[in-house]
Write a protein that holds these residues in place. Structure first.
Motif, PDB file in Angstrom:
ATOM      1  N   ILE A   1     -34.995  11.544 -17.218  1.00  0.00           N
ATOM      2  CA  ILE A   1     -35.206  12.993 -17.337  1.00  0.00           C
ATOM      3  C   ILE A   1     -34.488  13.760 -16.221  1.00  0.00           C
ATOM      4  CG2 ILE A   1     -37.388  12.807 -18.582  1.00  0.00           C
ATOM      5  CD1 ILE A   1     -38.860  13.242 -15.964  1.00  0.00           C
ATOM      6  N   GLY A   2     -33.586  13.070 -15.516  1.00  0.00           N
ATOM      7  CA  GLY A   2     -32.769  13.744 -14.510  1.00  0.00           C
ATOM      8  C   GLY A   2     -33.420  13.888 -13.150  1.00  0.00           C
ATOM      9  N   ASN A   3     -34.439  13.086 -12.881  1.00  0.00           N
ATOM     10  CA  ASN A   3     -35.120  13.144 -11.588  1.00  0.00           C
ATOM     11  C   ASN A   3     -34.774  11.920 -10.745  1.00  0.00           C
ATOM     12  OD1 ASN A   3     -36.324  15.443 -12.580  1.00  0.00           O
ATOM     13  ND2 ASN A   3     -38.269  14.442 -13.057  1.00  0.00           N
ATOM     14  N   PHE A   4     -35.090  11.994  -9.459  1.00  0.00           N
ATOM     15  CA  PHE A   4     -34.910  10.833  -8.588  1.00  0.00           C
ATOM     16  C   PHE A   4     -35.762  11.001  -7.338  1.00  0.00           C
ATOM     17  CE2 PHE A   4     -31.633  13.803  -7.115  1.00  0.00           C
ATOM     18  CZ  PHE A   4     -31.836  13.787  -5.736  1.00  0.00           C
ATOM     19  N   SER A   5     -35.996   9.905  -6.648  1.00  0.00           N
ATOM     20  CA  SER A   5     -36.660   9.903  -5.346  1.00  0.00           C
ATOM     21  C   SER A   5     -35.998   8.812  -4.527  1.00  0.00           C
ATOM     22  CB  SER A   5     -38.163   9.641  -5.489  1.00  0.00           C
ATOM     23  OG  SER A   5     -38.797   9.657  -4.228  1.00  0.00           O
ATOM     24  N   VAL A   6     -35.489   9.182  -3.351  1.00  0.00           N
ATOM     25  CA  VAL A   6     -34.697   8.239  -2.577  1.00  0.00           C
ATOM     26  C   VAL A   6     -34.989   8.413  -1.088  1.00  0.00           C
ATOM     27  CG1 VAL A   6     -32.753   9.853  -2.486  1.00  0.00           C
ATOM     28  CG2 VAL A   6     -32.340   7.423  -2.156  1.00  0.00           C
ATOM     29  N   PRO A   7     -35.095   7.305  -0.324  1.00  0.00           N
ATOM     30  CA  PRO A   7     -35.274   7.423   1.130  1.00  0.00           C
ATOM     31  C   PRO A   7     -33.925   7.632   1.816  1.00  0.00           C
ATOM     32  CG  PRO A   7     -35.377   5.125   0.486  1.00  0.00           C
ATOM     33  CD  PRO A   7     -35.225   5.911  -0.785  1.00  0.00           C
ATOM     34  N   LEU A   8     -33.906   8.501   2.810  1.00  0.00           N
ATOM     35  CA  LEU A   8     -32.695   8.761   3.582  1.00  0.00           C
ATOM     36  C   LEU A   8     -32.954   8.427   5.046  1.00  0.00           C
ATOM     37  CD1 LEU A   8     -31.721  12.299   2.203  1.00  0.00           C
ATOM     38  CD2 LEU A   8     -31.053  10.061   1.297  1.00  0.00           C
ATOM     39  N   HIS A   9     -31.901   8.039   5.739  1.00  0.00           N
ATOM     40  CA  HIS A   9     -31.992   7.751   7.172  1.00  0.00           C
ATOM     41  C   HIS A   9     -30.929   8.602   7.874  1.00  0.00           C
ATOM     42  CE1 HIS A   9     -34.726   4.357   6.495  1.00  0.00           C
ATOM     43  NE2 HIS A   9     -33.999   4.134   5.407  1.00  0.00           N
ATOM     44  N   PRO A  10     -31.337   9.786   8.353  1.00  0.00           N
ATOM     45  CA  PRO A  10     -30.352  10.735   8.880  1.00  0.00           C
ATOM     46  C   PRO A  10     -29.707  10.362  10.203  1.00  0.00           C
ATOM     47  CG  PRO A  10     -32.571  11.578   9.163  1.00  0.00           C
ATOM     48  CD  PRO A  10     -32.698  10.336   8.343  1.00  0.00           C
ATOM     49  N   GLY A  11     -30.192   9.326  10.882  1.00  0.00           N
ATOM     50  CA  GLY A  11     -29.567   8.939  12.143  1.00  0.00           C
ATOM     51  C   GLY A  11     -30.154   9.686  13.326  1.00  0.00           C
ATOM     52  N   GLY A  12     -29.413   9.714  14.431  1.00  0.00           N
ATOM     53  CA  GLY A  12     -29.923  10.304  15.663  1.00  0.00           C
ATOM     54  C   GLY A  12     -29.450  11.722  15.892  1.00  0.00           C
ATOM     55  N   LEU A  13     -29.638  12.179  17.133  1.00  0.00           N
ATOM     56  CA  LEU A  13     -29.242  13.520  17.536  1.00  0.00           C
ATOM     57  C   LEU A  13     -28.107  13.439  18.551  1.00  0.00           C
ATOM     58  CD1 LEU A  13     -32.756  15.157  18.043  1.00  0.00           C
ATOM     59  CD2 LEU A  13     -31.098  15.742  16.273  1.00  0.00           C
ATOM     60  N   PRO A  14     -27.291  14.472  18.620  1.00  0.00           N
ATOM     61  CA  PRO A  14     -26.238  14.491  19.646  1.00  0.00           C
ATOM     62  C   PRO A  14     -26.851  14.453  21.044  1.00  0.00           C
ATOM     63  CG  PRO A  14     -25.878  16.200  17.989  1.00  0.00           C
ATOM     64  CD  PRO A  14     -27.249  15.652  17.748  1.00  0.00           C
ATOM     65  N   ALA A  15     -26.114  13.933  21.994  1.00  0.00           N
ATOM     66  CA  ALA A  15     -26.599  13.868  23.374  1.00  0.00           C
ATOM     67  C   ALA A  15     -26.963  15.258  23.873  1.00  0.00           C
ATOM     68  CB  ALA A  15     -25.530  13.248  24.270  1.00  0.00           C
TER      69      ALA A  15
END
Length: 233
Positions: free
Chosen positions: A89-103
């Motif tokens: 039906i055009g839906n999804f659920s996915v885990p993301l791992h955005p990483g860290g922050l700049p120094a």
């Protein structure tokens, strides 16, 4: 006496007629736009499971109203993260791992984009470090220092909270408590105006500065609390 024809307000009638025609045309246009929008179907949307994340926490992203069984691509701030396929039906659920922050960055506003090549949608969330604070823009002599207090990660739900700074002298005794301000943003961030770091005459030694959300000082104050030490020579 010659009967005169009544003076009809022709200009007013014309204005009303023109106005009516414009309104009718606008109504037709709006109706046509609504029909066109209906033909296009619902607009794709993206929803993260929260608005604030601590570095290292996964982001659970949900999408809806995309094309069924269509491959889609996910990116954060233009950086490709991967691709998956929507369900029937055009839906999804996915885990993301955005990483860290700049120094040196305490938090960052991340923009997420998903596209299936035909349609796309965007959303955002805030990425923060664990609760902490630092003193920035220091200027002046040791005993007359001025600067800004920068506080982050003190409200991961986004609810505004008051922040207090407790000064402990080199003997560990409470010298003074001051109100810093109220947190803002999705993760409880505060950046004060430039102010005196020590709003009193300070003695030599190692001072402890504790930031928390409690007006009355306690070494074990509930909720987030952070301490730093400042050496005065």
């Amino acid at each position: 006496m010659v009967a005169r024809a009544p003076l009809y307000p022709i200009h007013r009638r014309l204005r009303r007629t023109v106005a009516s025609a414009v309104c009718a045309a606008a109504a037709v246009f709006v109706f046509g736009a609504a029909v066109a929008q209906a033909d296009l179907g619902p607009t794709p949307t993206l929803t993260p499971d929260r608005s604030c994340y601590v570095v290292g926490q996964p982001v659970q992203l949900s999408g809806s109203a995309f094309a069924p069984y269509r491959s889609y691509v996910v990116s954060i701030d233009g950086v490709y993260l991967g691709s998956r396929t929507t369900d029937g039906i055009g839906n999804f659920s996915v885990p993301l791992h955005p990483g860290g922050l700049p120094a040196g960055a305490a938090e960052h506003y991340d923009l997420v984009e998903v596209t299936d090549g035909t349609t796309s949608a965007e959303t955002n969330f805030t990425l923060t470090r664990r609760a902490g604070f630092r003193i920035a823009n220091l200027t002046g002599a040791t005993r007359t220092l001025t600067g800004r207090f920068v506080v982050w990660g003190f409200s991961l739900t986004g609810v505004s909270k008051p922040l207090y700074l407790h000064y402990l002298n080199p003997s560990g005794k409470l010298r003074k408590t001051v109100w810093l301000g109220t947190t803002g943003g999705a993760c409880g961030y505060l950046r004060t105006v430039v102010r005196r770091i020590f709003p009193f005459t300070v003695s030599a030694g190692t001072w402890t500065l504790q930031v928390d959300t409690q007006q009355l000082y306690s070494r074990q104050a509930p909720g987030p609390r952070v301490r730093i030490r400042v050496v005065i020579s």
